[in-house]
Design an enzyme around this catalytic site. Structure first.
Site, PDB file in Angstrom:
ATOM      1  N   PHE A  18      21.977 -41.926   2.010  1.00 35.66           N
ATOM      2  CA  PHE A  18      21.941 -41.151   0.715  1.00 35.66           C
ATOM      3  C   PHE A  18      20.422 -40.841   0.358  1.00 35.66           C
ATOM      4  O   PHE A  18      19.686 -41.806   0.604  1.00 35.66           O
ATOM      5  CB  PHE A  18      22.733 -41.599  -0.508  1.00 35.66           C
ATOM      6  CG  PHE A  18      23.022 -40.899  -1.379  1.00 35.66           C
ATOM      7  CD1 PHE A  18      23.938 -39.846  -1.495  1.00 35.66           C
ATOM      8  CD2 PHE A  18      22.314 -41.278  -2.646  1.00 35.66           C
ATOM      9  CE1 PHE A  18      23.946 -39.189  -2.659  1.00 35.66           C
ATOM     10  CE2 PHE A  18      22.267 -40.212  -3.822  1.00 35.66           C
ATOM     11  CZ  PHE A  18      23.204 -39.313  -3.723  1.00 35.66           C
TER      12      PHE A  18
ATOM     13  N   ASP B  95      24.902 -50.079   1.496  1.00 33.99           N
ATOM     14  CA  ASP B  95      25.203 -49.061   0.464  1.00 33.99           C
ATOM     15  C   ASP B  95      26.692 -48.883   0.736  1.00 33.99           C
ATOM     16  O   ASP B  95      27.132 -48.139   1.515  1.00 33.99           O
ATOM     17  CB  ASP B  95      24.387 -47.892   0.386  1.00 33.99           C
ATOM     18  CG  ASP B  95      24.685 -47.144  -1.002  1.00 33.99           C
ATOM     19  OD1 ASP B  95      25.730 -47.338  -1.539  1.00 33.99           O
ATOM     20  OD2 ASP B  95      23.795 -46.313  -1.417  1.00 33.99           O
TER      21      ASP B  95
ATOM     22  N   TYR C  58      31.606 -45.470  -9.659  1.00 34.93           N
ATOM     23  CA  TYR C  58      32.299 -44.256 -10.372  1.00 34.93           C
ATOM     24  C   TYR C  58      32.950 -43.172  -9.535  1.00 34.93           C
ATOM     25  O   TYR C  58      33.626 -42.449  -9.840  1.00 34.93           O
ATOM     26  CB  TYR C  58      31.407 -43.526 -11.171  1.00 34.93           C
ATOM     27  CG  TYR C  58      29.772 -43.134 -10.408  1.00 34.93           C
ATOM     28  CD1 TYR C  58      29.758 -42.225  -9.414  1.00 34.93           C
ATOM     29  CD2 TYR C  58      28.749 -43.883 -11.042  1.00 34.93           C
ATOM     30  CE1 TYR C  58      28.434 -42.093  -8.926  1.00 34.93           C
ATOM     31  CE2 TYR C  58      27.537 -43.860 -10.432  1.00 34.93           C
ATOM     32  CZ  TYR C  58      27.286 -42.948  -9.128  1.00 34.93           C
ATOM     33  OH  TYR C  58      26.343 -42.748  -8.739  1.00 34.93           O
ATOM     34  N   LYS C  59      32.987 -43.580  -7.929  1.00 33.89           N
ATOM     35  CA  LYS C  59      33.675 -42.848  -7.196  1.00 33.89           C
ATOM     36  C   LYS C  59      35.227 -43.346  -6.730  1.00 33.89           C
ATOM     37  O   LYS C  59      35.960 -43.132  -7.848  1.00 33.89           O
ATOM     38  CB  LYS C  59      33.014 -42.844  -5.885  1.00 33.89           C
ATOM     39  CG  LYS C  59      31.390 -42.470  -5.779  1.00 33.89           C
ATOM     40  CD  LYS C  59      30.858 -42.273  -4.543  1.00 33.89           C
ATOM     41  CE  LYS C  59      29.358 -42.037  -4.659  1.00 33.89           C
ATOM     42  NZ  LYS C  59      28.996 -40.810  -5.123  1.00 33.89           N
TER      43      LYS C  59
ATOM     44  N   ARG D 285      33.086 -30.777   1.063  1.00 34.83           N
ATOM     45  CA  ARG D 285      33.700 -32.312   1.294  1.00 34.83           C
ATOM     46  C   ARG D 285      34.888 -32.317   0.608  1.00 34.83           C
ATOM     47  O   ARG D 285      35.075 -31.849  -0.625  1.00 34.83           O
ATOM     48  CB  ARG D 285      32.603 -33.528   0.757  1.00 34.83           C
ATOM     49  CG  ARG D 285      31.438 -33.517   1.362  1.00 34.83           C
ATOM     50  CD  ARG D 285      30.744 -34.585   0.688  1.00 34.83           C
ATOM     51  NE  ARG D 285      30.411 -34.790  -0.798  1.00 34.83           N
ATOM     52  CZ  ARG D 285      30.047 -35.713  -1.409  1.00 34.83           C
ATOM     53  NH1 ARG D 285      29.352 -36.854  -0.676  1.00 34.83           N
ATOM     54  NH2 ARG D 285      30.047 -35.790  -2.945  1.00 34.83           N
TER      55      ARG D 285
HETATM   56  C1  LIG Z   1      25.986 -43.464  -1.241  1.00 42.15           C
HETATM   57  C2  LIG Z   1      25.012 -43.370  -2.620  1.00 42.15           C
HETATM   58  N1  LIG Z   1      24.035 -44.146  -2.816  1.00 42.15           N
HETATM   59  C3  LIG Z   1      23.458 -44.196  -4.067  1.00 42.15           C
HETATM   60  C4  LIG Z   1      23.897 -43.360  -4.919  1.00 42.15           C
HETATM   61  C5  LIG Z   1      23.023 -43.230  -6.404  1.00 42.15           C
HETATM   62  O1  LIG Z   1      23.561 -44.089  -7.390  1.00 42.15           O
HETATM   63  P1  LIG Z   1      23.097 -44.180  -8.667  1.00 42.15           P
HETATM   64  O2  LIG Z   1      22.990 -42.691  -9.269  1.00 42.15           O
HETATM   65  O3  LIG Z   1      24.098 -45.047  -9.372  1.00 42.15           O
HETATM   66  O4  LIG Z   1      21.580 -44.697  -8.642  1.00 42.15           O
HETATM   67  C6  LIG Z   1      24.849 -42.532  -4.831  1.00 42.15           C
HETATM   68  C7  LIG Z   1      25.368 -41.208  -5.859  1.00 42.15           C
HETATM   69  O5  LIG Z   1      26.161 -40.651  -5.747  1.00 42.15           O
HETATM   70  C8  LIG Z   1      25.455 -42.446  -3.509  1.00 42.15           C
HETATM   71  O6  LIG Z   1      26.417 -41.693  -3.163  1.00 42.15           O
END
Ligand SMILES: Cc1ncc(COP(=O)(O)O)c(C=O)c1O
Length: 424
Positions: free
Chosen positions: A125, A204, A229-230, A384
């Site tokens: 990400f 992650d 939140y997912k 997606r």
């Molecule tokens: C795989 C992944 N890592 C990190 C994040 C970022 O998270 P945050 O906004 O809580 O820092 C996201 C956000 O969608 C994500 O999908």
């Protein structure tokens, strides 16, 4: 009757998780296929948050810190620990995924100063990549970064990771499930490869937690972060979590020295004394309103059982692939996720030259009697389709696919602008 419709109805009838759909707020005019981005609202969360606001904040005021709030993060951590295969005292809940990643990456690099190589991949990400880039630029100036190249941004070969790791590797940081293709790493294999070279791994878990079985302890994982939140249904911007294996906790230091990382925050000592255990990774006053909203979603997952959720996800993914191959491949779509179910999380990505406008036509049909279908779009051309077995039905998948085929066949997407909305 159409054989796919018949199959969808039969599978829904015999679905052992079907009662869980009612635990989420109903949206009868739409089909929601974006639980991989923002999970649905559990019905119980409305009551739970109203109680925190009206009673705990409104009536009890500051007394609520001792009565309810100071241990709230630990209570949530204990629930998340069960979902990701860890111990309650190995999970901290608070801050954001990015912030937690910063803390753990910094701490690991500082711990292994004599090693100077960092490994990640092009499936990761963007925030994860930015944080590594920033750490190298600002703090670990002699470190180098290897970004492993995937096959078509879909798949990573274990051999590629294995060849990249060596004794100079300080840290490997990867998304367990890729946000793009849904590619799922074999956590145990990667942890073993890293440990043979005395390297640390930070995972992650944002797209994996609540979607697939995670065994942090059993695979001897070092560290991990993830959002709530997912698939955990904690609410927009809900606090994230981090995991540090018990025996590593004493060896690592939170780079942000702040009062909640202090051994005794309420002594108001002017000098910093680092806390012990997982609590040392805290920073600030917990965000009680959003923290409190996480619990009901976690309780639903614990009641349904991760293995049942994963089993339904695999079955639904297989059905979805059948539908895509039958209805969408002849219309120019390609599947951009691994075909092997053991290498896939709980979403399936498809590509088409007109993905963005098709996505818009699904979400905002011009004909007001047409059902709204909500997936999401990721550049350059991914749609997606998120499968959240707690509330996705087989009929949802069937209807969504029929609708996509209709949009493309009738060129309905031509009614939409190619200009991107801020959040896609
Ligand atoms: C795989 C992944 N890592 C990190 C994040 C970022 O998270 P945050 O906004 O809580 O820092 C996201 C956000 O969608 C994500 O999908």
């Amino acid at each position: 009757m159409n054989r796919f419709l018949e199959k969808a109805e039969t599978l829904d009838k015999t679905d052992p998780l079907k009662r869980f759909k009612d635990k989420f707020v109903a949206n009868p005019s739409l089909i929601y296929l974006d639980g991989n981005s923002l999970g649905k609202l559990p019905v119980k969360t409305i009551e739970t948050t109203a109680n925190i606001v009206e009673n705990q904040w409104g009536n009890r005021l500051i007394r609520s810190w001792n009565e309810h709030w100071i241990d709230l993060s630990k209570d949530i951590a204990a629930k998340i620990a069960k979902i990701v295969g860890a111990q309650p005292d190995e999970i901290f809940v608070g801050d954001t995924t990015s912030l937690n990643l910063y803390k753990l990456l910094f701490a690991s690099l500082a711990h292994q100063k004599e090693k100077s190589e960092i490994i990640t991949d092009d499936l990761n990400f963007p925030t994860d990549l930015y944080i590594i880039q920033g750490l190298i630029k600002q703090q670990f100036k002699h470190h180098t970064l290897k970004v492993l190249k995937s096959t078509d941004e879909i798949f990573m070969d274990t051999a590629t990771v294995s060849e990249a790791i060596n004794k100079s590797t300080s840290l490997i940081t990867l998304s367990l499930v890729s946000y793009k293709s849904s590619f799922l790493y074999d956590m145990k294999t990667i942890n073993n490869l890293a440990h043979k070279n005395d390297s640390l791994v930070v995972w992650d878990l944002s797209h994996a937690a609540g979607a697939t079985t995670i065994k942090l302890n059993e695979t001897n994982a070092d560290m991990a972060v993830g959002c709530t939140y997912k698939y955990l249904n904690g609410g927009p911007g809900a606090p994230a979590f981090l995991y540090v294996r018990k025996d590593l906790q004493d060896k690592l230091t939170n780079p942000i020295w702040s009062w909640f990382a202090h051994q005794k925050p309420f002594d108001f000592n002017p000098n910093f004394i680092e806390n012990t255990g997982i609590e040392k990774f805290a920073i600030s006053t917990p965000s009680i309103l959003s923290l409190g909203a996480i619990a009901p979603g976690l309780d639903i997952i614990l009641e349904a059982g991760m293995s049942n959720i994963e089993a339904k996800s695999k079955k639904q993914s297989a059905f979805l692939i059948e539908l895509i191959e039958h209805y969408l491949v002849p219309l120019g779509f390609k599947i951009a996720s691994p075909f092997n179910e053991s290498q896939r999380g709980s979403h399936i990505s498809i590509t088409h030259n007109e993905s963005y406008r098709i996505n818009r036509a699904m979400i905002a049909p011009k004909n007001k009697t047409t059902k709204i279908i909500i997936p999401d779009f990721r550049p350059p051309n991914l749609i997606r389709i998120g499968i959240t077995p707690l509330y996705t039905s087989y009929l949802d998948l069937y209807e969504a696919l029929i609708r996509i085929a209709e949009i493309v066949t009738a060129k309905e997407y031509e009614n939409f602008s190619t200009e991107k909305l801020t959040v896609t």
